[in-house]
Design an enzyme around this catalytic site. Structure first.
Site, PDB file in Angstrom:
ATOM      1  N   GLY A  20      -6.784  -2.857   0.436  1.00 41.22           N
ATOM      2  CA  GLY A  20      -7.212  -3.357  -0.745  1.00 41.22           C
ATOM      3  C   GLY A  20      -6.151  -4.435  -1.379  1.00 41.22           C
ATOM      4  N   ALA A  51      -1.780  -3.657  -4.126  1.00 43.48           N
ATOM      5  CA  ALA A  51      -2.553  -3.533  -2.702  1.00 43.48           C
ATOM      6  C   ALA A  51      -2.350  -2.068  -2.374  1.00 43.48           C
ATOM      7  CB  ALA A  51      -1.573  -4.041  -1.706  1.00 43.48           C
ATOM      8  N   ASP A  52      -3.476  -1.545  -1.962  1.00 45.33           N
ATOM      9  CA  ASP A  52      -3.472  -0.150  -1.388  1.00 45.33           C
ATOM     10  C   ASP A  52      -4.201  -0.221   0.161  1.00 45.33           C
ATOM     11  OD1 ASP A  52      -3.567   2.711  -2.155  1.00 45.33           O
ATOM     12  OD2 ASP A  52      -5.537   2.657  -1.656  1.00 45.33           O
ATOM     13  N   THR A  53      -3.473   0.665   0.732  1.00 49.22           N
ATOM     14  CA  THR A  53      -4.037   0.757   2.458  1.00 49.22           C
ATOM     15  C   THR A  53      -4.251   2.192   2.661  1.00 49.22           C
ATOM     16  OG1 THR A  53      -2.333  -1.012   2.833  1.00 49.22           O
ATOM     17  CG2 THR A  53      -3.124   0.369   4.799  1.00 49.22           C
TER      18      THR A  53
END
Length: 174
Positions: free
Chosen positions: A92, A55-57
């Site tokens: 994502g 995950a990436d924020t």
């Protein structure tokens, strides 16, 4: 980690050594999804039989992207820019199981409105949390009431992982 416990799934946290991309040709959503995929893929290569989540924020205000601030001055500038505005938080997510040659990449958007904040209010907030490992220099789950006026969409997305979306995605892997 705390968020994943809410889903009642068995997991192990394995940090990824993948380098995050900041390609100017990508939209913020594309960058988040690519970074999530890179993180998941790097771990999946070492554990091809396991289902891996990456995950990436990021936080966006118009065309400006706010990642994790480098220092307290950058954190202050970020909060000054976000105060009194509505911005977008994008996460994502990538699910990969190499052994089955399966992968799924998705994203989630949440709109967050900040209160008008004085310099003193920003100072108090920055003393209450550690902003340096947070996209947008804030942690809505830690004293978010000091700065946030309204959330439109997934609260847990703003924390860093949209649990409702992830639960739906995981259903297709069980």
């Amino acid at each position: 980690m705390e968020l994943l416990r809410c889903l009642d799934v068995d997991f192990t946290v394995i940090p990824s050594d993948a380098k995050e991309s900041a390609d100017a040709h990508l939209t913020p959503e594309e960058a988040c999804m690519l970074n999530a995929w890179r993180k998941a893929r790097a771990v999946a290569k070492r554990h091809p039989d396991r289902l891996v989540l990456g995950a990436d924020t990021i936080v966006c205000l118009g065309t400006t992207v706010f990642g994790k601030p480098k220092d307290m001055r950058a954190a202050r500038r970020t909060l000054e820019a976000l105060q009194g505005t509505t911005h977008t938080v994008i996460t994502g997510m990538a699910l990969i199981r190499l052994e089955e040659r399966r992968e799924r990449v998705s994203s989630e958007f949440t709109r967050v409105s900040f209160r008008e904040l004085s310099a003193d209010q920003i100072d108090r907030y920055l003393k209450a949390i550690d902003p340096l490992d947070k996209a947008g220099a804030y942690a809505i789950q830690n004293h978010g009431e000091m700065i946030v006026e309204e959330v439109q969409g997934s609260f847990t997305n703003v924390v860093g992982l949209p649990l409702g979306r992830l639960d739906r995605e995981l259903a297709g892997w069980r």
